[in-house]
Design a protein around this motif. Structure first.
Motif, PDB file in Angstrom:
ATOM      1  N   LEU A 472       0.830  -1.212   0.000  1.00 24.94           N
ATOM      2  CA  LEU A 472       0.000   0.000   0.000  1.00 24.94           C
ATOM      3  C   LEU A 472       0.862   1.259   0.000  1.00 24.94           C
ATOM      4  O   LEU A 472       0.563   2.231  -0.699  1.00 24.94           O
ATOM      5  N   LYS A 473       1.930   1.242   0.773  1.00 23.74           N
ATOM      6  CA  LYS A 473       2.824   2.403   0.813  1.00 23.74           C
ATOM      7  C   LYS A 473       3.537   2.596  -0.526  1.00 23.74           C
ATOM      8  O   LYS A 473       3.754   3.731  -0.967  1.00 23.74           O
ATOM      9  N   ALA A 474       3.912   1.480  -1.166  1.00 19.69           N
ATOM     10  CA  ALA A 474       4.536   1.573  -2.483  1.00 19.69           C
ATOM     11  C   ALA A 474       3.544   2.152  -3.494  1.00 19.69           C
ATOM     12  O   ALA A 474       3.894   3.020  -4.305  1.00 19.69           O
ATOM     13  N   ALA A 475       2.294   1.691  -3.447  1.00 15.72           N
ATOM     14  CA  ALA A 475       1.264   2.199  -4.361  1.00 15.72           C
ATOM     15  C   ALA A 475       1.002   3.680  -4.115  1.00 15.72           C
ATOM     16  O   ALA A 475       0.719   4.444  -5.049  1.00 15.72           O
ATOM     17  N   HIS A 476       1.102   4.104  -2.870  1.00  8.90           N
ATOM     18  CA  HIS A 476       0.918   5.517  -2.537  1.00  8.90           C
ATOM     19  C   HIS A 476       1.951   6.385  -3.237  1.00  8.90           C
ATOM     20  O   HIS A 476       1.687   7.549  -3.567  1.00  8.90           O
ATOM     21  N   SER A 477       3.136   5.823  -3.503  1.00  7.11           N
ATOM     22  CA  SER A 477       4.193   6.556  -4.206  1.00  7.11           C
ATOM     23  C   SER A 477       4.183   6.272  -5.705  1.00  7.11           C
ATOM     24  O   SER A 477       5.080   6.708  -6.418  1.00  7.11           O
ATOM     25  N   GLY A 478       3.193   5.521  -6.176  1.00  5.93           N
ATOM     26  CA  GLY A 478       3.099   5.231  -7.601  1.00  5.93           C
ATOM     27  C   GLY A 478       3.913   4.038  -8.029  1.00  5.93           C
ATOM     28  O   GLY A 478       4.136   3.845  -9.228  1.00  5.93           O
ATOM     29  N   ASN A 479       4.367   3.224  -7.079  1.00  9.68           N
ATOM     30  CA  ASN A 479       5.201   2.066  -7.404  1.00  9.68           C
ATOM     31  C   ASN A 479       4.413   0.779  -7.248  1.00  9.68           C
ATOM     32  O   ASN A 479       3.552   0.662  -6.379  1.00  9.68           O
ATOM     33  N   ASP A 480       4.743  -0.184  -8.075  1.00  6.00           N
ATOM     34  CA  ASP A 480       4.046  -1.467  -8.071  1.00  6.00           C
ATOM     35  C   ASP A 480       4.953  -2.550  -7.518  1.00  6.00           C
ATOM     36  O   ASP A 480       6.075  -2.726  -7.963  1.00  6.00           O
ATOM     37  N   ILE A 481       4.447  -3.258  -6.510  1.00  9.98           N
ATOM     38  CA  ILE A 481       5.112  -4.467  -6.032  1.00  9.98           C
ATOM     39  C   ILE A 481       4.175  -5.606  -6.353  1.00  9.98           C
ATOM     40  O   ILE A 481       3.063  -5.656  -5.844  1.00  9.98           O
ATOM     41  N   SER A 482       4.621  -6.509  -7.213  1.00 10.84           N
ATOM     42  CA  SER A 482       3.743  -7.588  -7.658  1.00 10.84           C
ATOM     43  C   SER A 482       3.258  -8.397  -6.467  1.00 10.84           C
ATOM     44  O   SER A 482       4.038  -8.873  -5.658  1.00 10.84           O
ATOM     45  N   ILE A 483       1.950  -8.561  -6.375  1.00 10.61           N
ATOM     46  CA  ILE A 483       1.361  -9.302  -5.267  1.00 10.61           C
ATOM     47  C   ILE A 483       1.452 -10.804  -5.504  1.00 10.61           C
ATOM     48  O   ILE A 483       1.536 -11.580  -4.578  1.00 10.61           O
ATOM     49  N   GLU A 484       1.434 -11.213  -6.753  1.00  7.49           N
ATOM     50  CA  GLU A 484       1.551 -12.621  -7.074  1.00  7.49           C
ATOM     51  C   GLU A 484       2.806 -12.796  -7.923  1.00  7.49           C
ATOM     52  O   GLU A 484       2.769 -12.738  -9.144  1.00  7.49           O
ATOM     53  N   ILE A 485       3.936 -12.977  -7.269  1.00  8.48           N
ATOM     54  CA  ILE A 485       5.210 -13.032  -7.968  1.00  8.48           C
ATOM     55  C   ILE A 485       5.437 -14.413  -8.551  1.00  8.48           C
ATOM     56  O   ILE A 485       5.323 -15.420  -7.869  1.00  8.48           O
ATOM     57  N   ASP A 487       7.967 -17.059  -9.918  1.00  4.22           N
ATOM     58  CA  ASP A 487       9.391 -17.340  -9.747  1.00  4.22           C
ATOM     59  C   ASP A 487      10.143 -17.389 -11.070  1.00  4.22           C
ATOM     60  O   ASP A 487      11.348 -17.186 -11.119  1.00  4.22           O
ATOM     61  N   ASP A 488       9.415 -17.693 -12.160  1.00  2.00           N
ATOM     62  CA  ASP A 488      10.064 -17.794 -13.458  1.00  2.00           C
ATOM     63  C   ASP A 488      10.153 -16.452 -14.167  1.00  2.00           C
ATOM     64  O   ASP A 488      10.713 -16.347 -15.246  1.00  2.00           O
ATOM     65  N   SER A 489       9.549 -15.447 -13.584  1.00  5.66           N
ATOM     66  CA  SER A 489       9.569 -14.135 -14.233  1.00  5.66           C
ATOM     67  C   SER A 489      10.587 -13.240 -13.556  1.00  5.66           C
ATOM     68  O   SER A 489      11.247 -13.617 -12.601  1.00  5.66           O
ATOM     69  N   GLU A 490      10.680 -12.026 -14.072  1.00 12.37           N
ATOM     70  CA  GLU A 490      11.601 -11.056 -13.488  1.00 12.37           C
ATOM     71  C   GLU A 490      10.856 -10.067 -12.621  1.00 12.37           C
ATOM     72  O   GLU A 490      11.339  -8.985 -12.338  1.00 12.37           O
ATOM     73  N   ALA A 491       9.634 -10.485 -12.180  1.00 19.83           N
ATOM     74  CA  ALA A 491       8.810  -9.562 -11.406  1.00 19.83           C
ATOM     75  C   ALA A 491       9.476  -9.156 -10.116  1.00 19.83           C
ATOM     76  O   ALA A 491       9.335  -8.034  -9.649  1.00 19.83           O
ATOM     77  N   SER A 492      10.245 -10.087  -9.524  1.00 19.01           N
ATOM     78  CA  SER A 492      10.857  -9.772  -8.231  1.00 19.01           C
ATOM     79  C   SER A 492      11.947  -8.733  -8.362  1.00 19.01           C
ATOM     80  O   SER A 492      12.215  -7.970  -7.447  1.00 19.01           O
ATOM     81  N   SER A 493      12.587  -8.677  -9.546  1.00 14.20           N
ATOM     82  CA  SER A 493      13.682  -7.722  -9.711  1.00 14.20           C
ATOM     83  C   SER A 493      13.259  -6.493 -10.488  1.00 14.20           C
ATOM     84  O   SER A 493      13.806  -5.420 -10.315  1.00 14.20           O
ATOM     85  N   GLY A 494      12.243  -6.651 -11.352  1.00 12.19           N
ATOM     86  CA  GLY A 494      11.856  -5.519 -12.184  1.00 12.19           C
ATOM     87  C   GLY A 494      10.397  -5.210 -12.100  1.00 12.19           C
ATOM     88  O   GLY A 494       9.819  -4.641 -13.014  1.00 12.19           O
ATOM     89  N   GLY A 495       9.749  -5.596 -11.007  1.00 13.43           N
ATOM     90  CA  GLY A 495       8.310  -5.424 -10.896  1.00 13.43           C
ATOM     91  C   GLY A 495       7.890  -4.027 -10.545  1.00 13.43           C
ATOM     92  O   GLY A 495       6.725  -3.702 -10.602  1.00 13.43           O
ATOM     93  N   GLU A 496       8.803  -3.175 -10.147  1.00 12.10           N
ATOM     94  CA  GLU A 496       8.413  -1.837  -9.749  1.00 12.10           C
ATOM     95  C   GLU A 496       8.381  -0.927 -10.964  1.00 12.10           C
ATOM     96  O   GLU A 496       9.252  -0.934 -11.814  1.00 12.10           O
ATOM     97  N   SER A 497       7.336  -0.136 -11.020  1.00 12.38           N
ATOM     98  CA  SER A 497       7.226   0.845 -12.089  1.00 12.38           C
ATOM     99  C   SER A 497       6.487   2.035 -11.545  1.00 12.38           C
ATOM    100  O   SER A 497       5.990   2.027 -10.438  1.00 12.38           O
ATOM    101  N   GLY A 498       6.376   3.080 -12.347  1.00  9.16           N
ATOM    102  CA  GLY A 498       5.647   4.263 -11.902  1.00  9.16           C
ATOM    103  C   GLY A 498       6.576   5.421 -11.678  1.00  9.16           C
ATOM    104  O   GLY A 498       7.783   5.348 -11.882  1.00  9.16           O
ATOM    105  N   SER A 499       5.993   6.539 -11.260  1.00  3.68           N
ATOM    106  CA  SER A 499       6.765   7.758 -11.123  1.00  3.68           C
ATOM    107  C   SER A 499       7.675   7.743  -9.910  1.00  3.68           C
ATOM    108  O   SER A 499       8.681   8.423  -9.869  1.00  3.68           O
ATOM    109  N   GLY A 500       7.264   6.973  -8.870  1.00  2.00           N
ATOM    110  CA  GLY A 500       8.053   6.962  -7.639  1.00  2.00           C
ATOM    111  C   GLY A 500       8.009   8.289  -6.918  1.00  2.00           C
ATOM    112  O   GLY A 500       8.825   8.568  -6.055  1.00  2.00           O
TER     113      GLY A 500
END
Length: 556
Positions: A472-485, A487-500
């Motif tokens: 929720l705090k990440a979303a408040h800053s416009g950042n995305d943390i994947s809720i359903e990560i 393991d075969d994707s790069e979501a854990s390392s590159g899942g954040e996006s947005g203005s920050g």
């Protein structure tokens, strides 16, 4: 002397009469039989008169209307009754937020459907067959947005998806405005390398990327938070009462029965100590619960302001049309710059110069979108109304777990003043009321609590709340943390996006300082069959007249 002697005899007779009446009441268990039967038990279990209570394990010994068998049954009854008020308030809370989650989720989904429907109808009226023959591009655009809303960055990389959308739109439009030429895949790759400098769609892609990223992250994270609340409440409220809690509850609720005082209720402070001992682990949830609610309230403010999902989706058709028209109006300048950088393309052998104007006429611009004149809202409500309602509910739920003992020890469940059951008799409760939480139970006079063994279920829910609060705090800053990560994707390392961005300028949804723009990588469609290729050729020829109509004024 005679008078004094008579008075003394009279007093003795009165005292004896009172003593006999009290003893009869103590030994009469008729009221207990009736009360015991009303709980669903067999009244034959209750002795007609008081019996020796020495074998009793919980209640005071001496003359008693209870047997050991009755004590065991009443212990099970006390387990049910002590959980009933907790279950009731927990069920109400679960129902409240399941409904709010359903309302928000339905609203966001309907907004997406309405936006797609609005774009389709407006583009059919404005662009006619040009749009119809390219409608699958926009259909995929909305399908990907819906998939991102439901699955997050583990399902769709939003920034990459938007880049591909604009790249595909650029490829199709560049070929259409230059239909007299042939372009190879290598040539179109060169076009993509000049996209950042050309800005064929103006500033619309950058603005829309920022708006969509913020709004979708806020909407989906807030909805996930609403879904988490009833799950936590359900798991925590179903935690079994410990044997020591059941013992203390039995003593508080039913030991008055054994002394024949079936209507006697526990003292309030006595009840508080028992319930704080029984709900010690639940009370430890309160800190993270309140932190989670604060994060939900902060994100709700964002939903009402700069991250408003409704204000982004309602005019999205107008924004995309604005980008298309920007490309059309500047097609000659864009093409000349591309030709300078990538070389002069080969003329098309099949180019035809005549086409009916009726087939390709451009009907003009959409009206400018005004935030003050919003279209009809989805799901019969608006985001502002939904958010205002849920904020009130969230605030009301603060300190839910730490105030559960007070919720239980209220109303008809307790007796005010000193005419109450204190655990041993009808009298004032003298012990000090202890604090909430597991650590404070070391000094609980009424419940034996093992403070060295926290409840595993509740500790897992504390961890779940803590994790959700970080999202929720990440979303408040416009950042995305994947809720359903994945393991075969790069979501854990590159899942954040947005203005920050978490500063006051973020209150303006069109921020003035853009982040580095992503490189547009066009998706080149390679058609495996001649039929597919002829279909694409037909599309280009069908749209050629529009291009000629747009270019004609410049060529005179």
């Amino acid at each position: 002397m005679k008078s004094l002697l008579l008075l003394s005899v009279a007093c003795s007779l009165v005292a004896g009469a009172f003593s006999t009446t009290a003893e009869q009441k103590l030994r009469n268990c008729n009221d207990v039989r009736a009360a015991y039967s009303s709980k669903g038990f067999n009244s034959n279990d209750v002795p007609h008169k008081g019996v020796n209570g020495a074998p009793l394990k919980v209640c005071p010994q001496g003359y008693s209307c209870c047997t050991v068998e009755m004590e065991e049954k009443l212990s099970q009854q006390s387990r049910t009754e002590i959980k009933a008020p907790v279950s009731q308030v927990s069920t109400n809370l679960q129902s409240t937020f399941r409904q709010r989650h359903s309302h928000f989720d339905k609203f966001f989904r309907e907004l997406l459907k309405n936006a797609e429907s609005s774009l389709h109808s407006m583009f059919v009226r404005t662009y006619g067959m040009m749009y119809v023959q390219n409608a699958e591009l926009f259909k995929k655009f909305f399908a990907d947005l819906t998939l991102y809303y439901t699955g997050g960055s583990a399902s769709v990389n939003l920034e990459a998806m938007l880049s591909e959308f604009w790249a595909e739109l650029l490829e199709r439009m560049f070929r259409l405005v230059n239909v007299q030429y042939e372009f190879s895949d290598d040539y179109m790759e060169c076009v993509s390398r000049h996209t950042d400098q050309l800005m064929p769609f103006g500033d619309v892609p950058r603005k829309l990327r920022i708006q969509l990223t913020r709004a979708f992250i806020a909407a989906r994270t807030f909805t996930k938070g609403l879904a988490l609340m009833p799950e936590v409440v359900n798991k925590v409220s179903t935690v079994s009462a410990s044997p020591n809690c059941v013992r203390a509850s039995m003593k508080m609720l039913y030991c008055p029965y054994c002394s024949g005082q079936v209507a006697l209720k526990p003292c309030q402070n006595y009840c508080l100590n028992v319930m704080r001992g029984c709900l010690a682990n639940q009370a430890d949830l309160d800190t993270e619960w309140n932190n989670f609610l604060d994060a939900m309230l902060s994100l709700a403010d964002r939903l009402e302001g700069p991250f408003n999902f409704e204000s982004v989706m309602d005019p999205i058709d107008v924004k995309i049309s604005e980008a298309i028209m920007n490309m059309q109006e500047n097609s000659m300048q864009v093409s000349q710059k591309v030709f300078q950088g990538c070389g002069q393309p080969k003329p098309s052998a099949g180019f035809r110069t005549k086409r009916s104007m009726k087939e390709t006429a451009f009907t003009g611009r959409f009206r400018p979108y005004s935030p003050d004149a919003r279209p009809t809202t989805a799901a019969g409500t608006s985001l502002d109304r939904l958010t205002s309602d849920v904020k009130k509910r969230l605030k009301h739920t603060k300190k839910f777990w730490s105030t559960l003992p007070e919720t239980v020890c209220a109303g008809e469940r307790i007796a005010p003043g000193d005419e109450c059951w204190n655990g041993t008799a009808k009298s004032r409760y003298e012990a000090v009321v202890i604090g909430n939480g597991l650590a404070n139970q070391v000094s609980n006079p009424d419940v034996d609590v093992d403070i060295t063994k926290p409840d595993i279920v509740i500790r897992s829910q504390i961890a779940a709340l803590k994790e959700m609060t970080s999202w929720l705090k990440a979303a408040h800053s416009g950042n995305d943390i994947s809720i359903e990560i994945d393991d075969d994707s790069e979501a854990s390392s590159g899942g954040e996006s947005g203005s920050g961005c978490d500063l006051p300028p973020c209150d303006d949804i069109y921020i003035s300082t853009p982040p580095p723009a992503p490189r547009l990588v066009p998706v080149v469609n390679k058609h495996p069959s001649n039929s597919a290729g002829s279909g694409r050729g037909s599309l280009l020829l069908a749209l050629a007249a529009l291009v000629l109509a747009l270019l004609a004024p410049h060529c005179r």
